[in-house]
Design a protein around this motif. Structure first.
Motif, PDB file in Angstrom:
ATOM      1  N   SER A  82       0.834  -1.203   0.000  1.00 35.56           N
ATOM      2  CA  SER A  82       0.000   0.000   0.000  1.00 35.56           C
ATOM      3  C   SER A  82       0.866   1.250   0.000  1.00 35.56           C
ATOM      4  O   SER A  82       1.926   1.277   0.627  1.00 35.56           O
ATOM      5  CB  SER A  82      -0.915   0.016   1.224  1.00 35.56           C
ATOM      6  N   ASP A  83       0.389   2.292  -0.660  1.00 28.43           N
ATOM      7  CA  ASP A  83       1.123   3.559  -0.657  1.00 28.43           C
ATOM      8  C   ASP A  83       1.136   4.178   0.739  1.00 28.43           C
ATOM      9  O   ASP A  83       2.138   4.760   1.153  1.00 28.43           O
ATOM     10  CB  ASP A  83       0.486   4.542  -1.645  1.00 28.43           C
ATOM     11  N   ASP A  84       0.030   4.029   1.457  1.00 26.30           N
ATOM     12  CA  ASP A  84      -0.102   4.667   2.764  1.00 26.30           C
ATOM     13  C   ASP A  84      -0.222   3.636   3.877  1.00 26.30           C
ATOM     14  O   ASP A  84      -1.077   3.730   4.758  1.00 26.30           O
ATOM     15  CB  ASP A  84      -1.312   5.599   2.776  1.00 26.30           C
ATOM     16  N   LEU A 126      -3.391   3.879  -8.187  1.00 20.64           N
ATOM     17  CA  LEU A 126      -3.161   5.012  -7.286  1.00 20.64           C
ATOM     18  C   LEU A 126      -4.489   5.711  -6.988  1.00 20.64           C
ATOM     19  O   LEU A 126      -5.217   6.113  -7.897  1.00 20.64           O
ATOM     20  CB  LEU A 126      -2.184   6.002  -7.923  1.00 20.64           C
ATOM     21  N   LYS A 127      -4.784   5.865  -5.712  1.00 22.73           N
ATOM     22  CA  LYS A 127      -6.013   6.536  -5.312  1.00 22.73           C
ATOM     23  C   LYS A 127      -5.874   8.047  -5.472  1.00 22.73           C
ATOM     24  O   LYS A 127      -4.789   8.599  -5.244  1.00 22.73           O
ATOM     25  CB  LYS A 127      -6.334   6.195  -3.852  1.00 22.73           C
ATOM     26  N   GLU A 175      -6.701  10.434  -3.638  1.00 20.43           N
ATOM     27  CA  GLU A 175      -6.265  11.113  -2.413  1.00 20.43           C
ATOM     28  C   GLU A 175      -4.785  10.859  -2.094  1.00 20.43           C
ATOM     29  O   GLU A 175      -4.236  11.450  -1.162  1.00 20.43           O
ATOM     30  CB  GLU A 175      -7.131  10.689  -1.224  1.00 20.43           C
ATOM     31  N   ASN A 176      -4.148   9.948  -2.860  1.00 24.06           N
ATOM     32  CA  ASN A 176      -2.737   9.632  -2.603  1.00 24.06           C
ATOM     33  C   ASN A 176      -1.814  10.093  -3.720  1.00 24.06           C
ATOM     34  O   ASN A 176      -0.756   9.517  -3.947  1.00 24.06           O
ATOM     35  CB  ASN A 176      -2.567   8.116  -2.413  1.00 24.06           C
ATOM     36  N   GLU A 199       0.294  12.274  -3.953  1.00 21.83           N
ATOM     37  CA  GLU A 199       1.660  12.639  -3.568  1.00 21.83           C
ATOM     38  C   GLU A 199       2.628  11.448  -3.671  1.00 21.83           C
ATOM     39  O   GLU A 199       3.846  11.618  -3.667  1.00 21.83           O
ATOM     40  CB  GLU A 199       1.687  13.188  -2.138  1.00 21.83           C
ATOM     41  N   TYR A 200       2.058  10.236  -3.789  1.00 21.76           N
ATOM     42  CA  TYR A 200       2.903   9.045  -3.898  1.00 21.76           C
ATOM     43  C   TYR A 200       3.264   8.713  -5.351  1.00 21.76           C
ATOM     44  O   TYR A 200       4.032   7.787  -5.596  1.00 21.76           O
ATOM     45  CB  TYR A 200       2.194   7.832  -3.283  1.00 21.76           C
TER      46      TYR A 200
END
Length: 277
Positions: free
Chosen positions: A13-15, A49-50, A52-53, A55-56
């Motif tokens: 997961s990215d986050d 990629l979501k 809201e993410n 920045e990743y």
């Protein structure tokens, strides 16, 4: 000659709430404990990629669902809080994303009963064949041979500097020498080992089993079709064009400089030598 062992996809997961370093440690829910075993090969995966993410995005190979590396699971351990994680080893990051679909078809085989929720699983079993297909896809675009005309004597001198590099050629004849990133960069050799293992395809010898930890993972990688026989530039596929062989078998394969034995020919020789007179 790939084995039939099961491999696994590890979704990152990215986050993530875990402070895991990619390629070194991977936390997972206890429900997946039976799906992960030491020695198992894995493929890393990231989902879409979501929004809201965003920045990743710069930290990923693609915003689309994709695979981004392979390796092996070394150990399964509990952390200080009792949560389980896998210790990872031999991580090989991809230089380019391998998208989840190849020509519109998923690499992973989705069970019929899981079609509606398959991608929610962070740990997913795959076959060795699927593992190999993903690994190969990561390398094909950067493994083209570059042709150079040089004398056979130059081939002999150049390849003598590499203990795992053996070629066949016709003595005294101008030869088309093909050089690939495989010979200058260990990436394709590592992929071949990941796909096929490190046991000799011809005689079954394994350096690690015989000599112990010091020799673990040592093996020669052999071109199924000798590079000196290529008539044009060629893409090297580590799944079909490269195989592991021990030093003895590799030497015999290339013993006659005007002829390269096939793996099957060598196996026949080995079988014949073991027959009782």
């Amino acid at each position: 000659m790939m084995d039939e062992e099961m491999c696994v996809v590890l979704a990152e997961s990215d986050d993530s709430k875990w402070d895991d370093k990619t390629g070194e440690r991977y936390h997972f829910p206890k429900q997946y404990q039976k799906s992960l075993t030491p020695g198992m090969r894995f493929v890393y995966y990231k989902g879409r990629l979501k929004p809201e993410n965003k920045e990743y995005s710069s930290k990923r190979l693609s915003d689309a669902p994709h695979y981004f590396g392979i390796g092996r699971i070394s150990e399964i351990k509990p952390d200080e809080a009792g949560h389980l994680y896998a210790v990872l080893t031999g991580f090989q990051p991809f230089e380019q994303a391998v998208l989840a679909k190849n020509d519109g078809v998923y690499y992973e085989e989705i069970p019929e009963q899981q079609k509606s929720n398959y991608w929610r699983f962070s740990v997913r079993p795959i076959s060795g064949e699927v593992f190999a297909d993903i690994a190969v896809a990561s390398a094909l675009t950067e493994s083209r041979f570059i042709m150079d005309d040089i004398e056979s004597e130059e081939i002999l001198q150049e390849d003598a500097t590499d203990e795992e590099s053996l070629v066949s050629y016709e003595e005294g004849k101008k030869t088309s020498k093909f050089v690939t990133k495989y010979e200058r960069n260990p990436k394709l050799k590592k992929l071949a080992k990941s796909i096929h293992g490190t046991t000799c395809f011809a005689c079954g010898f394994n350096f690690g089993d015989f000599y112990g930890e010091y020799a673990k993972d040592f093996i020669h990688i052999h071109h199924v079709v000798p590079v000196s026989e290529f008539g044009m530039s060629k893409i090297v596929n580590p799944k079909t064009d490269l195989v592991p062989v021990c030093a003895n078998c590799h030497g015999i394969i290339h013993r006659k400089k005007d002829r390269t034995l096939s793996i099957d020919e060598l196996k026949d020789m080995i079988a014949a030598s073991k027959k009782t007179p």
